[in-house]
Design a protein around this motif. Sequence first.
Motif, PDB file in Angstrom:
ATOM      1  N   ARG A 204      29.966  22.958  56.567  1.00 39.15           N
ATOM      2  CA  ARG A 204      28.707  22.161  57.324  1.00 39.15           C
ATOM      3  C   ARG A 204      29.100  21.445  57.826  1.00 39.15           C
ATOM      4  N   ARG A 205      28.356  21.039  59.343  1.00 40.34           N
ATOM      5  CA  ARG A 205      28.113  20.262  60.611  1.00 40.34           C
ATOM      6  C   ARG A 205      28.658  19.422  59.757  1.00 40.34           C
ATOM      7  N   ILE A 206      27.911  19.051  59.359  1.00 36.96           N
ATOM      8  CA  ILE A 206      27.537  17.346  58.714  1.00 36.96           C
ATOM      9  C   ILE A 206      29.142  16.952  57.977  1.00 36.96           C
ATOM     10  N   GLU A 207      30.333  17.729  57.544  1.00 36.39           N
ATOM     11  CA  GLU A 207      31.549  17.531  57.571  1.00 36.39           C
ATOM     12  C   GLU A 207      32.305  17.485  58.177  1.00 36.39           C
ATOM     13  N   PHE A 208      31.979  18.369  59.412  1.00 33.38           N
ATOM     14  CA  PHE A 208      33.666  18.009  60.362  1.00 33.38           C
ATOM     15  C   PHE A 208      32.930  17.208  61.624  1.00 33.38           C
ATOM     16  N   LEU A 209      31.761  16.711  61.927  1.00 33.03           N
ATOM     17  CA  LEU A 209      31.249  16.185  62.843  1.00 33.03           C
ATOM     18  C   LEU A 209      32.123  14.923  63.524  1.00 33.03           C
ATOM     19  N   HIS A 210      32.475  14.545  62.334  1.00 37.28           N
ATOM     20  CA  HIS A 210      33.744  13.329  62.663  1.00 37.28           C
ATOM     21  C   HIS A 210      34.971  13.104  62.211  1.00 37.28           C
ATOM     22  N   LEU A 211      35.332  14.343  61.758  1.00 37.89           N
ATOM     23  CA  LEU A 211      36.591  14.875  61.787  1.00 37.89           C
ATOM     24  C   LEU A 211      37.527  14.463  62.552  1.00 37.89           C
ATOM     25  N   THR A 212      38.277  13.991  61.496  1.00 34.63           N
ATOM     26  CA  THR A 212      39.950  13.355  62.908  1.00 34.63           C
ATOM     27  C   THR A 212      40.969  13.930  62.805  1.00 34.63           C
ATOM     28  N   LEU A 213      42.101  13.383  63.253  1.00 37.21           N
ATOM     29  CA  LEU A 213      43.577  14.352  63.551  1.00 37.21           C
ATOM     30  C   LEU A 213      44.139  14.273  62.514  1.00 37.21           C
ATOM     31  N   PRO A 214      43.892  13.309  61.483  1.00 36.90           N
ATOM     32  CA  PRO A 214      45.211  13.165  60.514  1.00 36.90           C
ATOM     33  C   PRO A 214      44.026  13.837  59.468  1.00 36.90           C
ATOM     34  N   GLN A 215      43.182  13.867  59.232  1.00 40.43           N
ATOM     35  CA  GLN A 215      42.537  15.932  58.173  1.00 40.43           C
ATOM     36  C   GLN A 215      43.627  17.100  58.328  1.00 40.43           C
ATOM     37  N   ILE A 216      43.349  17.053  59.779  1.00 42.56           N
ATOM     38  CA  ILE A 216      44.376  18.312  59.863  1.00 42.56           C
ATOM     39  C   ILE A 216      46.176  18.431  59.699  1.00 42.56           C
ATOM     40  N   ALA A 255      44.241  19.634  70.901  1.00 44.76           N
ATOM     41  CA  ALA A 255      44.587  19.713  72.929  1.00 44.76           C
ATOM     42  C   ALA A 255      43.600  18.760  74.349  1.00 44.76           C
ATOM     43  N   LEU A 256      42.171  18.802  72.828  1.00 37.78           N
ATOM     44  CA  LEU A 256      41.198  18.474  73.484  1.00 37.78           C
ATOM     45  C   LEU A 256      41.401  17.147  74.259  1.00 37.78           C
ATOM     46  N   PRO A 257      41.222  16.257  75.180  1.00 39.34           N
ATOM     47  CA  PRO A 257      41.138  16.059  75.934  1.00 39.34           C
ATOM     48  C   PRO A 257      40.457  14.682  75.415  1.00 39.34           C
ATOM     49  N   ARG A 258      41.368  13.560  74.646  1.00 40.51           N
ATOM     50  CA  ARG A 258      40.639  11.810  74.083  1.00 40.51           C
ATOM     51  C   ARG A 258      41.299  10.631  74.379  1.00 40.51           C
ATOM     52  N   PRO A 259      41.072   9.588  74.438  1.00 40.08           N
ATOM     53  CA  PRO A 259      41.635   8.340  74.279  1.00 40.08           C
ATOM     54  C   PRO A 259      42.760   8.137  74.045  1.00 40.08           C
ATOM     55  N   ASP A 260      43.342   7.286  74.206  1.00 39.94           N
ATOM     56  CA  ASP A 260      44.982   7.257  73.414  1.00 39.94           C
ATOM     57  C   ASP A 260      44.895   6.417  71.918  1.00 39.94           C
ATOM     58  N   THR A 261      43.805   5.411  72.137  1.00 36.61           N
ATOM     59  CA  THR A 261      43.612   5.041  70.680  1.00 36.61           C
ATOM     60  C   THR A 261      42.407   5.851  69.545  1.00 36.61           C
ATOM     61  N   CYS A 262      41.801   7.097  70.474  1.00 34.31           N
ATOM     62  CA  CYS A 262      40.777   7.492  69.470  1.00 34.31           C
ATOM     63  C   CYS A 262      41.319   9.082  68.488  1.00 34.31           C
ATOM     64  N   ASN A 272      34.008   8.676  72.391  1.00 37.80           N
ATOM     65  CA  ASN A 272      32.882   8.546  70.957  1.00 37.80           C
ATOM     66  C   ASN A 272      32.656  10.249  69.523  1.00 37.80           C
ATOM     67  N   PRO A 273      32.970   9.658  69.219  1.00 42.01           N
ATOM     68  CA  PRO A 273      32.305  11.228  68.309  1.00 42.01           C
ATOM     69  C   PRO A 273      30.716  12.068  68.045  1.00 42.01           C
ATOM     70  N   TYR A 274      30.808  12.727  68.453  1.00 39.23           N
ATOM     71  CA  TYR A 274      29.113  13.510  68.654  1.00 39.23           C
ATOM     72  C   TYR A 274      27.986  12.880  67.462  1.00 39.23           C
ATOM     73  N   THR A 275      27.263  12.361  67.717  1.00 37.01           N
ATOM     74  CA  THR A 275      26.647  12.023  66.607  1.00 37.01           C
ATOM     75  C   THR A 275      25.754  13.436  66.866  1.00 37.01           C
ATOM     76  N   ASP A 276      24.906  13.719  64.936  1.00 39.60           N
ATOM     77  CA  ASP A 276      23.978  14.518  64.782  1.00 39.60           C
ATOM     78  C   ASP A 276      23.082  14.970  65.457  1.00 39.60           C
TER      79      ASP A 276
END
Length: 346
Positions: A204-216, A255-262, A272-276
């Motif tokens: 579902r969209r809500i399940e990966f909208l705020h997916l983080t790199l450590p989850q992969i 490979a997506l561009p993102r801030p170093d601390t993100c 920032n992560p997308y809002t729904d």
Amino acid sequence: MGRKRERASGFGLLPRMEARPHASSDKVTYRYHPIGAKPINLGQDKRAAIQKVLDLNGASNDAGTIEELWRTYQTMPQWKRLGERTKEDYAKYSVPLLAVMGKVSARLVRPADIARYLRVERADAPVRANREVALLSNLMTVAVERGDIDVNPCKQVKRNLERLRTEAPEPESFAAFIAWLTAQGSQRQVIALMAEFAAMAGSRRIEFLHLTLPQIDSIAGEIRTTRAKQHGGSTRVESISITPKMEDLVRRLRALPRPDTCLHVFTTRDGNPYTDTGFASTWQRSMAKALEEKVITRRFTFRDLRAYYTTQHKAQYGELPELHADVKTTARVYDRSRVSERKGLS
């Protein structure tokens, strides 16, 4: 040494109410002392505390109305157990419901009134009306439990007929849309990758909208997400195997561009992560543009990608994926196969 006496915060309270100033701040907590029972905490909002006492004693001018039940429901444990998305949905459903029935006492609501609400008052939005009456049923349950009424009238009325969607995008159409969307710019490319993830993982969209790199976890070969719809108070984690085809998707996600601390995978221009709401708006504009430019011939929703995943999973592996506790729900809601295959006797 006793509590410091402070009288100003107690002015204007109802009988048996108590104001308790905090020793270390200027905050005040209010309590109500019912006869022969333990004190009831009323919170720190004076006006809300007075309203609660009026409701408890049946002295409020709207005691027992649907509006009052809605306020009460939001203070109860069953409300607190709901997910944030469900709370937001209920808040939206309450607006048209209260506009029509808010001032009505629960004692006066008959099954015929609910049927009229479904078929007449909300005839232009029959599916949404079903959701609003589901909320009303919860409010009526509150009225039953505290003795205002004996029977929940919502349970005596059939809901409007809902027709399940029967189609999912074809692989060729979906591929054309993703290729077109990727070429539209950096932010549309992020939306395209989110669509690919939904189509390949079935989340579902809500399940990966705020997916983080450590989850992969490429070493373990899995992506871990938390199932949005939890039951029984337990948290269920879903482990999605990274197939060879998904490896390419994972590479592009990293490979997506993102801030170093993100650490978020899918981010907006400012990191920032997308809002729904923000995602939904971008998706709708992209879909309208694709139809206008004839990239695709038929609109499909983002939720249809979960059906796309289910249908393709069945075609590849010969069985439905584990999306629900009951496989019948998965088959009924998400399986959009147009051909049913079975073997003849040998």
